[in-house]
Design an enzyme around this catalytic site. Sequence first.
Site, PDB file in Angstrom:
ATOM      1  N   ASP A 285       0.833  -1.199   0.000  1.00 23.06           N
ATOM      2  CA  ASP A 285       0.000   0.000   0.000  1.00 23.06           C
ATOM      3  C   ASP A 285       0.871   1.255   0.000  1.00 23.06           C
ATOM      4  OD1 ASP A 285      -2.151  -1.659   0.154  1.00 23.06           O
ATOM      5  OD2 ASP A 285      -2.672  -1.190   2.228  1.00 23.06           O
TER       6      ASP A 285
ATOM      7  N   GLY B 228      -3.267  -5.328   1.116  1.00 21.23           N
ATOM      8  CA  GLY B 228      -4.036  -6.325   0.383  1.00 21.23           C
ATOM      9  C   GLY B 228      -5.097  -6.878   1.315  1.00 21.23           C
TER      10      GLY B 228
ATOM     11  N   PHE C 122      -5.536   0.694  -8.106  1.00 20.93           N
ATOM     12  CA  PHE C 122      -4.970  -0.596  -7.748  1.00 20.93           C
ATOM     13  C   PHE C 122      -4.320  -1.219  -8.978  1.00 20.93           C
ATOM     14  CE2 PHE C 122      -4.926  -5.100  -6.740  1.00 20.93           C
ATOM     15  CZ  PHE C 122      -4.593  -5.112  -5.395  1.00 20.93           C
TER      16      PHE C 122
ATOM     17  N   ASN D  36     -20.118  -3.224   3.009  1.00 20.78           N
ATOM     18  CA  ASN D  36     -20.458  -1.993   3.712  1.00 20.78           C
ATOM     19  C   ASN D  36     -21.758  -1.468   3.102  1.00 20.78           C
ATOM     20  OD1 ASN D  36     -19.835  -0.501   1.353  1.00 20.78           O
ATOM     21  ND2 ASN D  36     -17.742  -0.096   2.041  1.00 20.78           N
TER      22      ASN D  36
ATOM     23  N   THR E  39     -21.385  -3.407   7.390  1.00 22.48           N
ATOM     24  CA  THR E  39     -20.746  -2.403   8.240  1.00 22.48           C
ATOM     25  C   THR E  39     -21.221  -1.019   7.829  1.00 22.48           C
ATOM     26  OG1 THR E  39     -18.814  -2.411   6.771  1.00 22.48           O
ATOM     27  CG2 THR E  39     -18.729  -3.834   8.703  1.00 22.48           C
TER      28      THR E  39
ATOM     29  N   GLY F 172     -21.958   1.693  13.134  1.00 19.55           N
ATOM     30  CA  GLY F 172     -21.852   0.336  13.628  1.00 19.55           C
ATOM     31  C   GLY F 172     -22.057  -0.735  12.580  1.00 19.55           C
TER      32      GLY F 172
ATOM     33  N   ASP G 293     -11.205  -4.579   7.134  1.00 19.08           N
ATOM     34  CA  ASP G 293     -10.511  -5.866   7.154  1.00 19.08           C
ATOM     35  C   ASP G 293     -10.301  -6.343   8.592  1.00 19.08           C
ATOM     36  OD1 ASP G 293     -10.372  -5.522   4.408  1.00 19.08           O
ATOM     37  OD2 ASP G 293      -8.353  -4.685   4.478  1.00 19.08           O
TER      38      ASP G 293
END
Length: 327
Positions: free
Chosen positions: A12, A48, A116, A195, A223, A228, A257
């Site tokens: 990253d 990753g 990416f 999410n 998520t 929350g 993650d």
Amino acid sequence: MRIAVTGSIAMDHLMVFPGRFSDQLLPDQLEHISLSFLVDILEVRRGGVAANIAYGLGGLGLAPRLVGSVGMDFAEYRVWLKKHGVDTGDVQVCADHQTARFMCITDRDANQIASFYAGAMAEAARIDLGPLVSRDGGVDLVLISPNDPVAMVRHTEQCRELGLPFAADPSQQLARLDGDQTRSLVDGACWLFTNEYEAALLRQRSQWTDDEILDRVGTWVTTLGADGVRIDRKGQPTLSVPAVPDVRPEDPTGGGDAFRSGFLAAISWGLPLGSAAQLGCAMAVLALQAVGPQDYEVRPALLLSTVERVYGSRAAKLLAPALREPR
């Protein structure tokens, strides 16, 4: 429970822009964007999605098996992961590519613009999951996290063929997947992770309603950032778990993650869904307060303290036996 995590393994490159992206966007020029952001900070970190999740699971003592494709530049990274409890024996090394690169700019409001480079990840579809069944006692769950899209579909299909329970975490790759691929990744998953934005994109890509998705998965975990976590199951009331309040993130990369690591660890210990979400939220805080998705230390005492402060002493008592075992 032995968990195999398939997906991206990357380096990253994390940058910080001191302003706001929104201040640089001109509504009447959105069709002709040409922007360059002068950043104040550059951090090069291990990342990753699959490696991040495996790192968290390793820190919690689960010895996860990491499955992905990397370049010849992976040697130092491998040592790091093995040191933190990750089994890297199923990682494929490609001689012709570098390990994938994630490049991300974060503004002062924690908004992100990222790109990416797949590199060796483009070869991930060549990995055969068959050996997972026979090597070192096999695995109990395969997490399909963001990867080369063809690899994600192939590995999901192999899980069905081999009778391996799997969890679907399509995440940012939903932008690359068509309807058939999306439906293939979700159908039959024991666990589905998204999410809130990804949940909406999943509905659009799959052309399924929430009820139709829940007909096809065991449990859907969504998520919601500072709001929350929402957990949905067919025929069951929605379970909502608040996030840890008053968290000032140093870097938002890897928070989701780390949540998955905590959630799956608690599930592997046989704990209820509420406990899994609470541990996930506490793990996310560790990642958010570090720069880089693998630059936090898993500290059981701190996790228990966070759970007790936010969710109460009963919640902490449920998690304490697993977190206090020697690792």
